[in-house]
Scaffold this motif. Structure first.
Motif, PDB file in Angstrom:
ATOM      1  N   MET A   1      -5.310  -5.113  -2.464  1.00  0.00           N
ATOM      2  CA  MET A   1      -4.708  -4.019  -1.702  1.00  0.00           C
ATOM      3  C   MET A   1      -4.443  -2.808  -2.585  1.00  0.00           C
ATOM      4  O   MET A   1      -4.680  -1.662  -2.187  1.00  0.00           O
ATOM      5  N   ILE A   2      -3.927  -3.062  -3.780  1.00  0.00           N
ATOM      6  CA  ILE A   2      -3.643  -1.963  -4.712  1.00  0.00           C
ATOM      7  C   ILE A   2      -4.933  -1.215  -5.043  1.00  0.00           C
ATOM      8  O   ILE A   2      -4.995   0.020  -4.989  1.00  0.00           O
ATOM      9  N   GLY A   3      -5.964  -1.964  -5.400  1.00  0.00           N
ATOM     10  CA  GLY A   3      -7.231  -1.335  -5.736  1.00  0.00           C
ATOM     11  C   GLY A   3      -7.837  -0.590  -4.565  1.00  0.00           C
ATOM     12  O   GLY A   3      -8.402   0.500  -4.727  1.00  0.00           O
ATOM     13  N   GLU A   4      -7.706  -1.160  -3.359  1.00  0.00           N
ATOM     14  CA  GLU A   4      -8.320  -0.551  -2.184  1.00  0.00           C
ATOM     15  C   GLU A   4      -7.687   0.792  -1.845  1.00  0.00           C
ATOM     16  O   GLU A   4      -8.384   1.780  -1.602  1.00  0.00           O
ATOM     17  N   VAL A   5      -6.358   0.852  -1.814  1.00  0.00           N
ATOM     18  CA  VAL A   5      -5.709   2.108  -1.437  1.00  0.00           C
ATOM     19  C   VAL A   5      -5.918   3.174  -2.512  1.00  0.00           C
ATOM     20  O   VAL A   5      -6.101   4.357  -2.198  1.00  0.00           O
ATOM     21  N   LEU A   6      -5.936   2.770  -3.779  1.00  0.00           N
ATOM     22  CA  LEU A   6      -6.131   3.746  -4.853  1.00  0.00           C
ATOM     23  C   LEU A   6      -7.555   4.272  -4.899  1.00  0.00           C
ATOM     24  O   LEU A   6      -7.772   5.447  -5.199  1.00  0.00           O
ATOM     25  N   GLN A   7      -8.528   3.436  -4.592  1.00  0.00           N
ATOM     26  CA  GLN A   7      -9.908   3.921  -4.652  1.00  0.00           C
ATOM     27  C   GLN A   7     -10.170   4.998  -3.596  1.00  0.00           C
ATOM     28  O   GLN A   7     -10.906   5.952  -3.842  1.00  0.00           O
ATOM     29  N   GLU A   8      -9.520   4.865  -2.425  1.00  0.00           N
ATOM     30  CA  GLU A   8      -9.704   5.886  -1.397  1.00  0.00           C
ATOM     31  C   GLU A   8      -9.043   7.199  -1.819  1.00  0.00           C
ATOM     32  O   GLU A   8      -9.602   8.287  -1.647  1.00  0.00           O
ATOM     33  N   THR A   9      -7.841   7.106  -2.381  1.00  0.00           N
ATOM     34  CA  THR A   9      -7.136   8.297  -2.846  1.00  0.00           C
ATOM     35  C   THR A   9      -7.884   8.970  -3.997  1.00  0.00           C
ATOM     36  O   THR A   9      -8.022  10.195  -4.041  1.00  0.00           O
ATOM     37  N   ILE A  10      -8.378   8.152  -4.933  1.00  0.00           N
ATOM     38  CA  ILE A  10      -9.128   8.679  -6.076  1.00  0.00           C
ATOM     39  C   ILE A  10     -10.407   9.361  -5.599  1.00  0.00           C
ATOM     40  O   ILE A  10     -10.756  10.462  -6.053  1.00  0.00           O
ATOM     41  N   CYS A  11     -11.105   8.727  -4.683  1.00  0.00           N
ATOM     42  CA  CYS A  11     -12.354   9.295  -4.176  1.00  0.00           C
ATOM     43  C   CYS A  11     -12.104  10.626  -3.472  1.00  0.00           C
ATOM     44  O   CYS A  11     -12.828  11.605  -3.702  1.00  0.00           O
TER      45      CYS A  11
ATOM     46  N   ALA B   1      -2.960   2.781   5.877  1.00  0.00           N
ATOM     47  CA  ALA B   1      -3.291   1.402   5.519  1.00  0.00           C
ATOM     48  C   ALA B   1      -2.215   0.439   6.016  1.00  0.00           C
ATOM     49  O   ALA B   1      -2.523  -0.678   6.445  1.00  0.00           O
ATOM     50  N   MET B   2      -0.955   0.864   5.966  1.00  0.00           N
ATOM     51  CA  MET B   2       0.141   0.033   6.449  1.00  0.00           C
ATOM     52  C   MET B   2      -0.021  -0.257   7.943  1.00  0.00           C
ATOM     53  O   MET B   2       0.174  -1.388   8.406  1.00  0.00           O
ATOM     54  N   ALA B   3      -0.411   0.774   8.712  1.00  0.00           N
ATOM     55  CA  ALA B   3      -0.595   0.604  10.154  1.00  0.00           C
ATOM     56  C   ALA B   3      -1.820  -0.253  10.449  1.00  0.00           C
ATOM     57  O   ALA B   3      -1.750  -1.208  11.234  1.00  0.00           O
ATOM     58  N   PHE B   4      -2.953   0.086   9.816  1.00  0.00           N
ATOM     59  CA  PHE B   4      -4.221  -0.572  10.125  1.00  0.00           C
ATOM     60  C   PHE B   4      -4.260  -2.002   9.594  1.00  0.00           C
ATOM     61  O   PHE B   4      -4.541  -2.955  10.335  1.00  0.00           O
ATOM     62  N   GLN B   5      -3.991  -2.156   8.304  1.00  0.00           N
ATOM     63  CA  GLN B   5      -4.147  -3.461   7.667  1.00  0.00           C
ATOM     64  C   GLN B   5      -2.834  -4.227   7.554  1.00  0.00           C
ATOM     65  O   GLN B   5      -2.864  -5.435   7.321  1.00  0.00           O
ATOM     66  N   GLY B   6      -1.705  -3.531   7.701  1.00  0.00           N
ATOM     67  CA  GLY B   6      -0.413  -4.199   7.632  1.00  0.00           C
ATOM     68  C   GLY B   6       0.014  -4.702   8.989  1.00  0.00           C
ATOM     69  O   GLY B   6      -0.142  -5.878   9.331  1.00  0.00           O
ATOM     70  N   PHE B   7       0.540  -3.808   9.821  1.00  0.00           N
ATOM     71  CA  PHE B   7       1.003  -4.211  11.154  1.00  0.00           C
ATOM     72  C   PHE B   7      -0.147  -4.712  12.020  1.00  0.00           C
ATOM     73  O   PHE B   7      -0.053  -5.759  12.652  1.00  0.00           O
ATOM     74  N   GLY B   8      -1.259  -3.949  12.051  1.00  0.00           N
ATOM     75  CA  GLY B   8      -2.349  -4.292  12.948  1.00  0.00           C
ATOM     76  C   GLY B   8      -3.056  -5.585  12.583  1.00  0.00           C
ATOM     77  O   GLY B   8      -3.132  -6.514  13.388  1.00  0.00           O
TER      78      GLY B   8
ATOM     79  N   LYS C   1       0.808  -1.223   0.000  1.00  0.00           N
ATOM     80  CA  LYS C   1       0.000   0.000   0.000  1.00  0.00           C
ATOM     81  C   LYS C   1       0.842   1.274   0.000  1.00  0.00           C
ATOM     82  O   LYS C   1       0.587   2.172  -0.807  1.00  0.00           O
ATOM     83  N   PRO C   2       1.856   1.392   0.864  1.00  0.00           N
ATOM     84  CA  PRO C   2       2.693   2.594   0.761  1.00  0.00           C
ATOM     85  C   PRO C   2       3.412   2.689  -0.586  1.00  0.00           C
ATOM     86  O   PRO C   2       3.543   3.775  -1.143  1.00  0.00           O
TER      87      PRO C   2
END
Length: 426
Positions: free
Chosen positions: A130-140, A369-376, A60-61
């Motif tokens: 993951m790629i689609g998820e992070v980009l959709q939030e940024t695009i929105c 996303a790295m903190a929430f869905q990665g480490f967490g 995601k990053p």
């Protein structure tokens, strides 16, 4: 009436959210039970999920950085959707491994070609997700001009898609599996692929804004953001929220299977329908109202208080799971999903947008996303796998419920300290 007055300019992003989550709902929540049916133990499944979630730390990053740096959001976004639609059905073609005892030993699992093929395909589709998820939030956020109130109103359509398709896929799986010893997930794979392909057409016609800001100092901007103590504390709460969320995302279906197998065998023939309907309630009854109201709620409470409320409701939700024995009684509890996941996720996304320097929006979203869905979430998947294996599903939820209660108290205390010492903490 405001809910029905849909801005036609925003209709494409709403439709994308609906279809993208509809495409993932027949697969993602069922990964643990799909793996379980193949003979893999809860500890092995926990290891797979941990590995998948750890990919968030890199994927995601890196996605945010690359698409910010080279302004290629649209291309990467479309490729992720299309490839996921092509890859998802191949899971059905990979045969399950067999063992005389039903559950494979670790040695048998790691020596099985089927296991590695399954892990490879699951990993590849999760990276694309993951790629689609992070980009959709940024695009929105780009389409909305950073309006965090309107963001929740768009994001709720993803919850609607997840909820509607969960009910359809759960009923379809039960129907297709009539008379079989195990559930056949073929309808879920096909529904997922079809939704991805339709979403690709929608996303192809979506106006994807590229950043207009400078992109040469993205890493420097992120370092500046991380020097703020409040931001670092926020990322800690994001990690903890991710731990709690992992129990729901990946082990809730396993828990319902256990309730049916151990306490109410008469529910087994309809358990996929119950599971699908529970996900529908999570989304339509829980997430949709809170996504719609989240912007207004966060404006009143603040981002950190939103996490406090979320942690308290996680504690209640987990402790209720620990006393329920009939899978049907889980259904009303799922209404809490809007406060547990929905409120904390929107708080994280909107706070990330608020603190992001111009030109680094995607990168900072990837950081959250790295903190929430990665480490967490990866740590949560490991803990869930271990506790489910050693304590059983019911006691595992009781333990994490008390843990969530303690973390809620700590989080409130830390927030109070920060608010009283604003001049000292920057």
């Amino acid at each position: 009436m405001g809910f029905l007055n849909i801005n036609t300019d925003l209709l494409p992003i709403k439709t994308h959210y609906f279809l993208y989550d509809a495409a993932n709902s027949p697969i993602n929540p069922y990964l643990s039970t799909i793996a379980k049916q193949r003979g893999y133990s809860s500890s092995i499944v926990g290891n797979i999920l941990t590995f998948l979630l750890l990919l968030n730390i890199v994927v995601k990053p890196l996605t945010g950085y690359i698409t910010d740096r080279w302004k290629c959001r649209r291309t990467v976004f479309l490729c992720a959707i299309l490839l996921n639609g092509l890859i998802t059905p191949t899971l059905y073609l990979i045969p399950g491994a067999t063992s005389s005892t039903g559950e494979l030993s670790n040695a048998e699992t790691f020596g099985s070609l089927q296991f590695w093929l399954f892990t490879f395909v699951v990993t590849l589709r999760m990276i694309l997700f993951m790629i689609g998820e992070v980009l959709q939030e940024t695009i929105c956020m780009g389409i909305l001009g950073g309006d965090t109130v309107k963001f929740g109103m768009q994001r709720l359509w993803g919850a609607a898609g997840w909820g509607v398709m969960s009910m359809i896929s759960g009923g379809s799986i039960d129907w297709y599996s009539t008379g079989l010893a195990q559930k056949n997930h073929l309808p879920g794979y096909l529904l997922s692929a079809a939704s991805f392909f339709v979403d690709f057409v929608v996303a192809f016609n979506l106006k994807v804004p590229e950043t207009d800001g400078p992109t040469t100092n993205i890493l420097k901007d992120v370092k500046v953001v991380l020097k703020n103590a409040k931001v670092c504390v926020f990322l800690v709460w994001a990690i903890i929220g991710g731990i709690f969320t992992a129990y729901i995302w990946f082990y809730f279906i396993w828990y319902l299977d256990d309730l049916a197998n151990i306490y109410h065998p008469e529910r087994k023939s309809m358990i996929s329908s119950i599971e699908g309907f529970s996900l529908t309630i999570e989304c339509l009854g829980g997430e949709v109202p809170f996504f719609y109201l989240s912007g207004h709620l966060i404006k009143r409470t603040g981002h950190m208080t939103a996490f406090s409320i979320s942690f308290a409701m996680f504690a209640l939700r987990f402790l209720l799971y620990s006393v329920i024995r009939d899978p049907l009684w889980v259904l009303p509890v799922e209404m809490l999903n809007g406060i547990t996941f929905g409120l904390s996720y929107i708080a994280g996304i909107s706070y990330s947008a608020k603190i992001a320097p111009v030109g680094s929006e995607g990168t900072v979203q990837g950081l959250f996303a790295m903190a929430f869905q990665g480490f967490g979430a990866s740590l949560g998947a490991t803990l869930a796998g271990y506790t489910f294996s050693h304590l059983g599903s019911v006691m595992a939820f009781r333990l994490i419920g008390f843990t969530a209660l303690v973390m809620c108290i700590i989080q409130i205390a830390v927030n109070q300290f920060i608010n009283r010492n604003r001049r000292l903490i920057t």
